[in-house]
Write an enzyme that holds these catalytic residues in place. Structure first.
Site, mmCIF file in Angstrom:
data_model
loop_
_atom_site.group_PDB
_atom_site.id
_atom_site.type_symbol
_atom_site.label_atom_id
_atom_site.label_comp_id
_atom_site.label_asym_id
_atom_site.label_seq_id
_atom_site.Cartn_x
_atom_site.Cartn_y
_atom_site.Cartn_z
ATOM 1 C CG ASP A 1 39.877 -17.581 53.667
ATOM 2 O OD1 ASP A 1 40.080 -18.186 54.730
ATOM 3 O OD2 ASP A 1 38.816 -17.678 53.015
ATOM 4 C CE LYS B 1 42.249 -14.514 59.598
ATOM 5 N NZ LYS B 1 41.779 -14.485 58.211
ATOM 6 N N GLY C 1 39.478 -21.091 59.061
ATOM 7 C CA GLY C 1 40.302 -22.165 58.524
ATOM 8 C C GLY C 1 41.661 -21.592 58.217
ATOM 9 C CG HIS C 2 43.540 -19.840 60.599
ATOM 10 N ND1 HIS C 2 43.494 -19.467 61.907
ATOM 11 C CD2 HIS C 2 42.595 -19.102 59.969
ATOM 12 C CE1 HIS C 2 42.556 -18.544 62.075
ATOM 13 N NE2 HIS C 2 41.989 -18.306 60.916
ATOM 14 C CD GLN D 1 35.796 -15.521 61.449
ATOM 15 O OE1 GLN D 1 35.770 -15.014 62.556
ATOM 16 N NE2 GLN D 1 35.992 -16.799 61.277
HETATM 17 P P1 GDP Z 1 43.747 -17.395 56.978
HETATM 18 O O1 GDP Z 1 42.346 -17.849 57.142
HETATM 19 O O2 GDP Z 1 43.865 -15.905 56.941
HETATM 20 O O3 GDP Z 1 44.697 -18.010 57.959
HETATM 21 O O4 GDP Z 1 44.199 -17.879 55.546
HETATM 22 P P2 GDP Z 1 43.984 -19.360 54.930
HETATM 23 O O5 GDP Z 1 44.994 -20.252 55.543
HETATM 24 O O6 GDP Z 1 42.566 -19.754 54.988
HETATM 25 O O7 GDP Z 1 44.269 -19.067 53.407
HETATM 26 C C1 GDP Z 1 45.506 -18.611 52.960
HETATM 27 C C2 GDP Z 1 46.106 -19.653 52.000
HETATM 28 O O8 GDP Z 1 47.194 -19.084 51.306
HETATM 29 C C3 GDP Z 1 46.655 -20.868 52.710
HETATM 30 O O9 GDP Z 1 46.477 -21.984 51.884
HETATM 31 C C4 GDP Z 1 48.139 -20.544 52.871
HETATM 32 O O10 GDP Z 1 48.957 -21.717 52.900
HETATM 33 C C5 GDP Z 1 48.405 -19.755 51.623
HETATM 34 N N1 GDP Z 1 49.400 -18.689 51.771
HETATM 35 C C6 GDP Z 1 49.678 -17.900 52.837
HETATM 36 N N2 GDP Z 1 50.604 -16.979 52.516
HETATM 37 C C7 GDP Z 1 50.907 -17.193 51.226
HETATM 38 C C8 GDP Z 1 51.793 -16.543 50.305
HETATM 39 O O11 GDP Z 1 52.471 -15.562 50.598
HETATM 40 N N3 GDP Z 1 51.826 -17.050 49.024
HETATM 41 C C9 GDP Z 1 51.080 -18.106 48.635
HETATM 42 N N4 GDP Z 1 51.164 -18.514 47.380
HETATM 43 N N5 GDP Z 1 50.246 -18.720 49.478
HETATM 44 C C10 GDP Z 1 50.158 -18.270 50.745
HETATM 45 P P1 IMO Z 2 39.287 -17.262 58.306
HETATM 46 O O1 IMO Z 2 39.649 -17.122 59.766
HETATM 47 C C1 IMO Z 2 36.593 -16.475 55.013
HETATM 48 C C2 IMO Z 2 32.354 -16.020 55.995
HETATM 49 C C3 IMO Z 2 31.409 -17.080 55.475
HETATM 50 C C4 IMO Z 2 30.161 -16.226 55.281
HETATM 51 C C5 IMO Z 2 30.215 -15.275 56.472
HETATM 52 C C6 IMO Z 2 29.375 -15.709 57.653
HETATM 53 O O2 IMO Z 2 39.746 -18.535 57.693
HETATM 54 O O3 IMO Z 2 39.726 -16.055 57.560
HETATM 55 P P2 IMO Z 2 29.677 -17.601 59.493
HETATM 56 O O4 IMO Z 2 29.773 -19.084 59.353
HETATM 57 O O5 IMO Z 2 30.843 -16.961 60.154
HETATM 58 O O6 IMO Z 2 28.378 -17.157 60.113
HETATM 59 O O7 IMO Z 2 29.625 -17.058 57.973
HETATM 60 O O8 IMO Z 2 31.566 -15.211 56.854
HETATM 61 N N1 IMO Z 2 33.482 -16.541 56.787
HETATM 62 C C7 IMO Z 2 34.741 -16.605 56.342
HETATM 63 N N2 IMO Z 2 35.255 -16.326 55.130
HETATM 64 N N3 IMO Z 2 37.402 -16.862 56.006
HETATM 65 C C8 IMO Z 2 36.909 -17.114 57.240
HETATM 66 O O9 IMO Z 2 37.692 -17.361 58.302
HETATM 67 C C9 IMO Z 2 35.514 -17.022 57.442
HETATM 68 N N4 IMO Z 2 34.702 -17.245 58.504
HETATM 69 C C10 IMO Z 2 33.467 -16.914 58.095
HETATM 70 O O10 IMO Z 2 31.884 -17.625 54.268
HETATM 71 O O11 IMO Z 2 30.282 -15.462 54.104
HETATM 72 MG MG MG Z 3 40.966 -19.149 56.225
#
Ligand code: GDP
Ligand code: IMO
Ligand code: MG
Length: 430
Positions: A13, A16, A40-41, A224
């Site tokens: 999170d 990416k 989850g992106h 991840q």
């Molecule tokens: P990922 O799993 O690494 O792709 O990240 P996620 O999408 O799960 O979580 C990142 C969250 O932060 C998302 O809701 C993005 O829309 C948000 N986000 C990404 N870059 C920025 C940033 O520079 N500033 C803020 N405030 N939010 C961001």
């Molecule tokens: P993105 O791509 C954050 C965490 C789960 C748990 C551990 C193992 O959005 O960054 P799993 O279901 O993979 O066996 O769970 O890994 N986890 C993540 N945490 N972002 C993710 O993906 C994750 N994918 C798995 O919360 O702690």
């Molecule tokens: Mg994510």
């Protein structure tokens, strides 16, 4: 132009998805190489929000080819549902813009069921997984009994493969007191979904090889983060795949020299979802403020993310084990308005000083962070697109992080919106 791999450097999170979407302007193909729909992106493009789990974040941009490599575990039902969700948002996914590796492992209902049974049982270690069946599917891959994407093209071969798989799973299910699964019914279920998946199934390794020969630009998209890597992460509180950059080659079917530049995505503070050690975790008003300002709720499970200060010690270690060339520092804007910021520079474990986090959950749990304190900033960084737009203290914070983690900052992200990025070095440039 170098091909670029994007990986998460903390516990996922980091943002990416946003950075991959932004970089995909310069790429022809975007390839996922590990993980599954545990990822989850979130992408925000002109106010529209797209949530992706299994599909490469490049598919939202027209004209890009998305590929799901052999290192990914694919839940066919989840994929079909995700494609339908995107269609409702006007993004069309067809065999012309998506390929799935024929040797990618499938996630079946038995996998998510056993994942949930383990997570809700009182016996064993609770990891806090996404309950999506990721771990059990990878176990079956290593156990050489998995059903793979290519098997959906040859459904007549499914019977004995499913029976073999169920010999293992039904024994486990009996142990949990759960009903056994009928092989015929599972084969039937697979035959029903097969026509929706089969058209996408391709030898992805060959498609990538041809793309390289044609000098097309490939972007490898990690899910991840390094601290969730099954070898290098905070084991056993990890996911079940390798998340480091080396996996980009293995998980897509190319050699190690296919990756020219590794971009590590690093959040300007730290978050974690699920169980496991987190030395800089904050249980106070600062932690709550980070969670609120950063909207730190999981995209997949909606769980509240644990929040804490930036851990330079852990990030430095992750960057080294993953082989990162440069970082994208994200969510800097979330730190706007803090009077003081703390950065972890080492640990004290049972009276001893450490400049790295040793392996072993017990040591990791006992690690007390050693902090350096920095001044916060009063101005706003939200939406900044040039270095000159940043308050002086924000520049200082970024520069100090760069120094502590021993890796240059290539990009800074300052909001969820696609184009709110400060570019310092183009990762695709040789
Ligand atoms: P990922 O799993 O690494 O792709 O990240 P996620 O999408 O799960 O979580 C990142 C969250 O932060 C998302 O809701 C993005 O829309 C948000 N986000 C990404 N870059 C920025 C940033 O520079 N500033 C803020 N405030 N939010 C961001
Ligand atoms: P993105 O791509 C954050 C965490 C789960 C748990 C551990 C193992 O959005 O960054 P799993 O279901 O993979 O066996 O769970 O890994 N986890 C993540 N945490 N972002 C993710 O993906 C994750 N994918 C798995 O919360 O702690
Ligand atoms: Mg994510």
């Amino acid at each position: 132009m170098a091909d670029v791999a994007v990986i998460g450097v903390q516990w996922g999170d980091e943002g990416k998805g946003k950075i991959v979407d932004w970089l995909s302007a310069r790429a022809d193909i975007v390839v996922r190489f590990q993980g599954g729909h545990n990822a989850g992106h979130t992408l925000v493009i002109g106010g529209n929000v797209y949530k992706l789990s299994l599909l490469p974040s490049g598919v939202v941009r027209e004209g890009r080819l998305g590929a799901i490599g052999s290192g990914v575990v694919v839940d066919p039902w989840a994929l079909v549902a995700e494609i339908a969700r995107l269609k409702d948002q006007g993004v069309s996914i067809t065999p012309d813009n998506l390929a799935i590796a024929e040797n990618a492992t499938l996630i079946l209902p038995v996998h998510s069921e056993i994942d949930a049974m383990r997570e809700t049982s009182n016996a064993g270690v609770r990891i806090g997984t996404t309950k999506r069946g990721i771990g059990p599917a990878y176990e079956d891959r290593a156990g050489r009994r998995a059903i793979r994407a290519g098997d959906l093209v040859h459904v007549e071969t499914l019977g004995p493969k499913v029976e073999n798989l169920l010999t293992h799973h039904n024994a486990l299910r009996r142990g949990f007191g759960a009903a056994e699964v009928d092989g015929g019914a599972l084969v039937q279920k697979l035959k029903e979904i097969a026509p929706q998946i089969a058209p996408f199934v391709k030898p992805v390794w060959r498609l990538l090889d041809e793309a390289r020969k044609a000098r097309k630009q490939i972007l490898f998209e990690g899910a991840q983060g390094v601290l969730l890597d099954v070898d290098h992460g905070t084991y056993p509180y990890v996911t079940s795949s390798n998340t480091v950059a080396g996996q980009a080659a293995t998980g897509s079917g190319l050699g190690p020299r296919a990756i020219g530049y590794v971009l590590g995505i690093v959040k300007a503070y730290t978050t974690r979802v699920g169980e496991g050690p987190f030395p800089t975790e904050l249980d106070d008003a600062n932690g709550a403020r980070l969670g609120e300002r950063g909207h730190e709720f999981g995209t997949v499970t909606g769980r509240k993310r644990r929040c804490g200060w930036f851990d330079a010690c852990l990030v430095r270690q992750s960057l080294k084990v993953a082989g990162v060339d440069g970082i994208a520092l994200t969510k800097l804007d979330v730190l706007d308005g803090f009077e003081q910021l703390k950065v972890c520079v080492g640990y004290e474990i049972d009276g001893e000083q450490f400049d790295y986090l040793p392996a072993g959950a017990e040591m990791q749990r006992a690690a007390k962070p050693v902090y350096e304190t920095m001044a916060g900033w009063k101005g706003s960084t939200l939406g900044a697109r040039s270095w000159a737009d940043l308050p002086a203290e924000a520049v200082k914070y970024v520069r100090r992080i760069e120094e502590l983690v021993e890796t240059p900052v290539a990009l800074v992200s300052t909001s969820p919106e696609r184009d709110d990025v400060i570019l310092m070095r183009d990762p695709f440039q040789d």
